[in-house]
Design an enzyme around this catalytic site. Sequence first.
Site, PDB file in Angstrom:
ATOM      1  CG  HIS A  17      11.078  32.254   9.836  1.00 19.37           C
ATOM      2  ND1 HIS A  17      12.022  31.503   9.154  1.00 19.37           N
ATOM      3  CD2 HIS A  17       9.889  31.642   9.624  1.00 19.37           C
ATOM      4  CE1 HIS A  17      11.422  30.488   8.560  1.00 19.37           C
ATOM      5  NE2 HIS A  17      10.132  30.541   8.837  1.00 19.37           N
ATOM      6  CG  HIS A  59       9.874  23.551   9.831  1.00 18.90           C
ATOM      7  ND1 HIS A  59      10.301  22.698   8.827  1.00 18.90           N
ATOM      8  CD2 HIS A  59       9.239  24.575   9.222  1.00 18.90           C
ATOM      9  CE1 HIS A  59       9.936  23.196   7.659  1.00 18.90           C
ATOM     10  NE2 HIS A  59       9.297  24.337   7.863  1.00 18.90           N
TER      11      HIS A  59
END
Length: 248
Positions: A17, A59
């Site tokens: 991730h 992000h």
Amino acid sequence: MTSVTDTAWRYPSHIAHRGAGKLAPENTLAAFRHGAGFGYRMFEFDVKLSADGKPVLMHDATLDRTTSGQGRVDALTLGELAQLDAGTWHSPAFAGEPVPTLAAIARYTQANGLMVNIEIKPVPGTEARTGAAVALDAQSLWAAAAVPPLLSSFSEEALAAAARVAPDLPRALLLDQLPADWLERLRRLGCVALDANHRELDAGVIAAAHAAGFRVLCYTVNDPARAAQLLAWGLDGLITDAVDQIAP
């Protein structure tokens, strides 16, 4: 109906991730190198556009949490983003780590035989533009790759735009909660996979997806026991921060 066993799927079952989860600054080359050090061969990361339309790894919609900058990511050009420190926020060992471009990630992963899951994560209001731009660049940057990048997004508008410009790149729909029509959404968007919050999954959901011809990925699983349970149910792709605890 095509069964899931007939669908080409060359991705590994374990996916790091944002590079290496929380062990290195997320969405940086340092994180990818760190994750690869634990044996991971596939990496999930987030991409949005700079002010001049260049895909970069980030992000959040704003720069404040993970860089030395402030404000909207898409307010700065690529040249301005390149001046930011994307490592110090994590720890002094990563001070000076730059914000990587999608092109830099393409070079690194292909040189090292690694695969990628590109999450198209538009700044709000730029869904279609971001989906199309990221897909076009991914198609070009990975043109010679043995295994194409897997595109995913929570934005159905971004996935639809990606499908229009690069229909041959595989796509996955990200869902934090499973609506009643989740299978129909996958079909409508021409996806190959569901990518869901792991709390939404059980053996029945995974079996239903497989029976309909779809693969199943999930995020973000950091408990080894839960990971083992999901994989035993037939999960195709497990996205984790715990690259040091869950062996690929």
